[in-house]
Scaffold this active site. Structure first.
Site, short mmCIF file in Angstrom:
data_model
loop_
_atom_site.label_atom_id
_atom_site.label_comp_id
_atom_site.label_asym_id
_atom_site.label_seq_id
_atom_site.Cartn_x
_atom_site.Cartn_y
_atom_site.Cartn_z
N ASP A 9 0.73 -1.11 -0.06
CA ASP A 9 -0.01 -0.02 -0.03
C ASP A 9 0.92 1.19 -0.08
OD1 ASP A 9 -2.39 1.31 -0.34
OD2 ASP A 9 -2.93 1.20 2.09
N GLY A 10 0.25 2.21 -0.60
CA GLY A 10 1.05 3.52 -0.54
C GLY A 10 0.19 4.83 0.06
N GLU A 47 2.28 3.92 -4.09
CA GLU A 47 1.65 2.36 -4.21
C GLU A 47 2.62 1.44 -5.28
OE1 GLU A 47 -1.13 1.22 -3.20
OE2 GLU A 47 -2.50 3.03 -2.89
N ASP A 69 -4.58 -2.42 -3.23
CA ASP A 69 -5.78 -1.71 -3.25
C ASP A 69 -5.74 -0.54 -4.47
OD1 ASP A 69 -4.34 0.47 -1.93
OD2 ASP A 69 -5.47 0.25 -0.20
N HIS A 118 -9.62 -0.27 2.92
CA HIS A 118 -10.52 0.15 4.04
C HIS A 118 -11.82 -0.90 4.20
CE1 HIS A 118 -7.53 3.40 4.08
NE2 HIS A 118 -8.30 4.05 2.92
N ASP A 128 -1.92 -0.14 5.20
CA ASP A 128 -2.14 1.11 5.11
C ASP A 128 -1.68 1.92 6.28
OD1 ASP A 128 -4.32 3.25 3.97
OD2 ASP A 128 -4.78 3.08 5.79
#
Length: 142
Positions: A9-10, A47, A69, A118, A128
């Site tokens: 994740d970024g 990301e 994501d 999320h 995240d």
């Protein structure tokens, strides 16, 4: 060839702005986590950086099940990248990062899966949190 799971994740504050990236690698119960930050960046760059750093951490060629994501990253890896490359990345953003990705991805077989952000996916939530913390830390240090 080993099969590993790479979760990434970024995060970026005020996109563009202070950014963070994070990954979790899992293989047969073993877990490796890392994260980092960059001062002036975008969410898409972070990301992609998360994926690059996760692949860089692998010590041998692997089958990589990537979970992200970022539809940008998943679609690019699964569909767009070969066409971009054939057209010499004409009208593509983040070309240096995509070229870096191609180099670190070369020894591996990678399949990218998009996961909803999320939405309670444990590793995505952890990535995240890690990426956001890194973005916050670099923002505070400026």
């Amino acid at each position: 060839m080993k099969t590993v799971c790479l979760f990434s994740d970024g995060s970026c504050l005020n996109n563009p702005g202070a950014g963070g990236w994070a990954y979790i690698l899992e293989y047969k119960g073993a877990v490796k986590k890392a994260s980092g930050a960059q001062a002036d960046t975008t969410n898409n760059q972070m990301e992609l950086r998360a994926v690059i750093e996760g692949l860089r951490a692998l010590k041998e060629p692997c089958n990589v099940l990537l979970y992200t994501d970022s539809s940008y990253v998943a679609n690019a890896i699964n569909s767009w990248l070969s066409g971009w490359s054939k057209k010499n990345f004409k009208n593509v953003k983040n070309v240096p990062l995509w070229q870096e990705y191609i180099a670190v991805a070369a020894p591996h077989n990678i399949s990218a899966t998009w996961v909803k952000a999320h939405a309670g996916h444990p590793q995505n939530e952890e990535c995240d949190t890690m990426a956001r913390a890194m973005a916050e830390s670099i923002k505070e240090s400026r």
